[in-house]
Design an enzyme around this catalytic site. Sequence first.
Site, PDB file in Angstrom:
ATOM      1  N   HIS A   1      -5.464   3.772  -1.981  1.00  0.00           N
ATOM      2  CA  HIS A   1      -6.764   4.056  -1.350  1.00  0.00           C
ATOM      3  C   HIS A   1      -7.095   5.531  -1.606  1.00  0.00           C
ATOM      4  O   HIS A   1      -6.831   6.383  -0.752  1.00  0.00           O
ATOM      5  CB  HIS A   1      -6.655   3.761   0.154  1.00  0.00           C
ATOM      6  CG  HIS A   1      -7.957   3.760   0.877  1.00  0.00           C
ATOM      7  ND1 HIS A   1      -8.206   2.954   1.960  1.00  0.00           N
ATOM      8  CD2 HIS A   1      -9.092   4.474   0.691  1.00  0.00           C
ATOM      9  CE1 HIS A   1      -9.430   3.170   2.396  1.00  0.00           C
ATOM     10  NE2 HIS A   1      -9.990   4.103   1.652  1.00  0.00           N
TER      11      HIS A   1
ATOM     12  N   HIS B   1      -3.979  11.700   0.310  1.00  0.00           N
ATOM     13  CA  HIS B   1      -2.729  11.002  -0.044  1.00  0.00           C
ATOM     14  C   HIS B   1      -2.753  10.636  -1.526  1.00  0.00           C
ATOM     15  O   HIS B   1      -2.323  11.445  -2.349  1.00  0.00           O
ATOM     16  CB  HIS B   1      -2.381   9.845   0.904  1.00  0.00           C
ATOM     17  CG  HIS B   1      -3.528   9.013   1.400  1.00  0.00           C
ATOM     18  ND1 HIS B   1      -4.293   8.248   0.575  1.00  0.00           N
ATOM     19  CD2 HIS B   1      -4.003   8.829   2.655  1.00  0.00           C
ATOM     20  CE1 HIS B   1      -5.197   7.614   1.288  1.00  0.00           C
ATOM     21  NE2 HIS B   1      -5.062   7.951   2.559  1.00  0.00           N
TER      22      HIS B   1
ATOM     23  N   HIS C   1      -4.208  -4.534   7.566  1.00  0.00           N
ATOM     24  CA  HIS C   1      -4.264  -3.481   8.586  1.00  0.00           C
ATOM     25  C   HIS C   1      -3.401  -3.844   9.772  1.00  0.00           C
ATOM     26  O   HIS C   1      -3.634  -4.831  10.447  1.00  0.00           O
ATOM     27  CB  HIS C   1      -5.685  -3.157   9.060  1.00  0.00           C
ATOM     28  CG  HIS C   1      -5.896  -1.674   9.161  1.00  0.00           C
ATOM     29  ND1 HIS C   1      -5.378  -0.929  10.183  1.00  0.00           N
ATOM     30  CD2 HIS C   1      -6.505  -0.811   8.324  1.00  0.00           C
ATOM     31  CE1 HIS C   1      -5.684   0.339   9.971  1.00  0.00           C
ATOM     32  NE2 HIS C   1      -6.356   0.450   8.848  1.00  0.00           N
ATOM     33  N   ASP C   2      -2.382  -3.023   9.985  1.00  0.00           N
ATOM     34  CA  ASP C   2      -1.465  -3.170  11.121  1.00  0.00           C
ATOM     35  C   ASP C   2      -0.634  -4.448  11.088  1.00  0.00           C
ATOM     36  O   ASP C   2      -0.077  -4.843  12.120  1.00  0.00           O
ATOM     37  CB  ASP C   2      -2.213  -3.053  12.456  1.00  0.00           C
ATOM     38  CG  ASP C   2      -2.846  -1.681  12.597  1.00  0.00           C
ATOM     39  OD1 ASP C   2      -2.113  -0.688  12.564  1.00  0.00           O
ATOM     40  OD2 ASP C   2      -4.088  -1.608  12.700  1.00  0.00           O
TER      41      ASP C   2
ATOM     42  N   HIS D   1       1.406   1.011   6.316  1.00  0.00           N
ATOM     43  CA  HIS D   1       2.002   1.852   7.350  1.00  0.00           C
ATOM     44  C   HIS D   1       3.301   1.275   7.934  1.00  0.00           C
ATOM     45  O   HIS D   1       4.340   1.942   7.945  1.00  0.00           O
ATOM     46  CB  HIS D   1       0.978   2.092   8.460  1.00  0.00           C
ATOM     47  CG  HIS D   1       1.432   3.061   9.486  1.00  0.00           C
ATOM     48  ND1 HIS D   1       1.413   4.417   9.284  1.00  0.00           N
ATOM     49  CD2 HIS D   1       1.967   2.859  10.709  1.00  0.00           C
ATOM     50  CE1 HIS D   1       1.902   5.019  10.348  1.00  0.00           C
ATOM     51  NE2 HIS D   1       2.241   4.099  11.232  1.00  0.00           N
TER      52      HIS D   1
ATOM     53  N   ARG E   1       4.984  18.582   0.491  1.00  0.00           N
ATOM     54  CA  ARG E   1       5.800  19.637  -0.075  1.00  0.00           C
ATOM     55  C   ARG E   1       5.329  20.138  -1.442  1.00  0.00           C
ATOM     56  O   ARG E   1       5.962  21.011  -2.033  1.00  0.00           O
ATOM     57  CB  ARG E   1       7.237  19.096  -0.262  1.00  0.00           C
ATOM     58  CG  ARG E   1       8.111  19.269   0.951  1.00  0.00           C
ATOM     59  CD  ARG E   1       8.433  20.732   1.154  1.00  0.00           C
ATOM     60  NE  ARG E   1       9.149  20.958   2.385  1.00  0.00           N
ATOM     61  CZ  ARG E   1      10.475  21.122   2.462  1.00  0.00           C
ATOM     62  NH1 ARG E   1      11.216  21.052   1.388  1.00  0.00           N
ATOM     63  NH2 ARG E   1      11.029  21.340   3.615  1.00  0.00           N
TER      64      ARG E   1
ATOM     65  N   ASN F   1       0.866  -1.182   0.000  1.00  0.00           N
ATOM     66  CA  ASN F   1       0.000   0.000   0.000  1.00  0.00           C
ATOM     67  C   ASN F   1       0.908   1.240   0.000  1.00  0.00           C
ATOM     68  O   ASN F   1       1.683   1.446   0.933  1.00  0.00           O
ATOM     69  CB  ASN F   1      -0.892  -0.052   1.249  1.00  0.00           C
ATOM     70  CG  ASN F   1      -1.820   1.145   1.356  1.00  0.00           C
ATOM     71  OD1 ASN F   1      -1.433   2.271   1.065  1.00  0.00           O
ATOM     72  ND2 ASN F   1      -3.039   0.910   1.797  1.00  0.00           N
TER      73      ASN F   1
ATOM     74  N   THR G   1      -8.245   6.349   9.040  1.00  0.00           N
ATOM     75  CA  THR G   1      -7.911   5.080   8.388  1.00  0.00           C
ATOM     76  C   THR G   1      -9.090   4.141   8.606  1.00  0.00           C
ATOM     77  O   THR G   1      -9.955   4.417   9.436  1.00  0.00           O
ATOM     78  CB  THR G   1      -6.600   4.496   8.957  1.00  0.00           C
ATOM     79  OG1 THR G   1      -6.272   3.306   8.228  1.00  0.00           O
ATOM     80  CG2 THR G   1      -6.694   4.175  10.436  1.00  0.00           C
TER      81      THR G   1
ATOM     82  N   GLU H   1      -8.611   0.347  -3.231  1.00  0.00           N
ATOM     83  CA  GLU H   1      -9.545   0.164  -2.124  1.00  0.00           C
ATOM     84  C   GLU H   1     -10.222   1.488  -1.810  1.00  0.00           C
ATOM     85  O   GLU H   1      -9.651   2.561  -2.046  1.00  0.00           O
ATOM     86  CB  GLU H   1      -8.835  -0.412  -0.892  1.00  0.00           C
ATOM     87  CG  GLU H   1      -7.721   0.458  -0.372  1.00  0.00           C
ATOM     88  CD  GLU H   1      -6.995  -0.120   0.835  1.00  0.00           C
ATOM     89  OE1 GLU H   1      -6.843  -1.343   0.942  1.00  0.00           O
ATOM     90  OE2 GLU H   1      -6.583   0.690   1.685  1.00  0.00           O
TER      91      GLU H   1
ATOM     92  N   ARG I   1      -8.964   8.631  -1.355  1.00  0.00           N
ATOM     93  CA  ARG I   1     -10.074   9.097  -0.505  1.00  0.00           C
ATOM     94  C   ARG I   1     -10.693  10.335  -1.142  1.00  0.00           C
ATOM     95  O   ARG I   1     -10.032  11.027  -1.921  1.00  0.00           O
ATOM     96  CB  ARG I   1      -9.566   9.395   0.900  1.00  0.00           C
ATOM     97  CG  ARG I   1      -9.187   8.131   1.652  1.00  0.00           C
ATOM     98  CD  ARG I   1      -8.712   8.411   3.047  1.00  0.00           C
ATOM     99  NE  ARG I   1      -8.252   7.190   3.694  1.00  0.00           N
ATOM    100  CZ  ARG I   1      -9.014   6.373   4.404  1.00  0.00           C
ATOM    101  NH1 ARG I   1     -10.294   6.646   4.562  1.00  0.00           N
ATOM    102  NH2 ARG I   1      -8.516   5.290   4.951  1.00  0.00           N
TER     103      ARG I   1
HETATM  104  N1  PXP Z   1      -6.544  -2.765   4.060  1.00  0.00           N
HETATM  105  C1  PXP Z   1      -7.377  -1.713   4.090  1.00  0.00           C
HETATM  106  C2  PXP Z   1      -8.781  -1.908   3.655  1.00  0.00           C
HETATM  107  C3  PXP Z   1      -6.928  -0.441   4.498  1.00  0.00           C
HETATM  108  O1  PXP Z   1      -7.772   0.605   4.512  1.00  0.00           O
HETATM  109  C4  PXP Z   1      -5.575  -0.295   4.869  1.00  0.00           C
HETATM  110  C5  PXP Z   1      -5.062   1.069   5.255  1.00  0.00           C
HETATM  111  O2  PXP Z   1      -5.118   1.929   4.167  1.00  0.00           O
HETATM  112  C6  PXP Z   1      -4.740  -1.425   4.814  1.00  0.00           C
HETATM  113  C7  PXP Z   1      -5.259  -2.651   4.425  1.00  0.00           C
HETATM  114  C8  PXP Z   1      -3.297  -1.359   5.171  1.00  0.00           C
HETATM  115  O3  PXP Z   1      -3.160  -1.088   6.540  1.00  0.00           O
HETATM  116  P1  PXP Z   1      -1.753  -0.655   7.121  1.00  0.00           P
HETATM  117  O4  PXP Z   1      -1.427   0.671   6.530  1.00  0.00           O
HETATM  118  O5  PXP Z   1      -1.971  -0.620   8.603  1.00  0.00           O
HETATM  119  O6  PXP Z   1      -0.762  -1.725   6.702  1.00  0.00           O
END
Ligand code: PXP
Length: 238
Positions: free
Chosen positions: A43, A50, A190-191, A214, A18, A7, A100, A70, A45
Amino acid sequence: MIHLSVNINKIATLRNARGGNVPDVQKFAIDCERYGAQGITVHPRPDQRHITFLDVELLRPVVKTEFNIEGYPTEQFIALVIKNKADQVTLVPDKPGQLTSDHGWDIKTHLVELKRIIAIFKNARIRTSLFVDPDPEMIQLAPETGTDRIELYTESYARLYPENRELAIEPYIKAAEKAVALGLGINAGHDLCLDNLNYFAKNIPGLLEVSIGHALISEALYYGIENTIQLYNRQLKG
Ligand code: PXP
């Protein structure tokens, strides 16, 4: 083999701080693929804080692996995904200003709407994935939407992992077993990070893809992006 989709939202965040084009989001995506990523996730938005809609257009011709877009399915998002022929769309129930993603779909409440939207993507031959909590009721309902895959929201796994990884992964194993039995493909994200990924990958049946941003970008500050992607791929294999 479990695919790693990187991602790259954070690269756009850094660039946007910047103005100008440093770091170059397109080049970063190309390099991630060169270093072993099997997918690129963005992603966009509604506030374009971003990844911008223009980024999506510019990335499409250069991403040669799986391009996963996504987001919350507004009409504008749906049109963007179709125009740019994503390989996969991951639908998330985010509100426009959300920091997020922080929860999966309530499929029961949104069944009719999700069915309609997924049919649009199916018509365009775009694979669909629904972001869900590891909740057996939601997994059971997911096939009714027509989705190809689910993406398990792994925040609660990541949070509990340092304390009790067996307990942390339990609901995810049950959710994955149910999803496999129902014929759904399984993604997760995620995480996830270098510490918690291997245990997740080893224990989740049928896991096809992880989408990581992240932690991966943060770890790349220390190890460099080439090493970091290779370290992640090692965690997915070993
Ligand atoms: N999956 C989805 C649906 C998300 O919204 C995100 C964050 O943009 C991620 C995965 C990735 O999460 P992370 O940035 O914590 O790795």
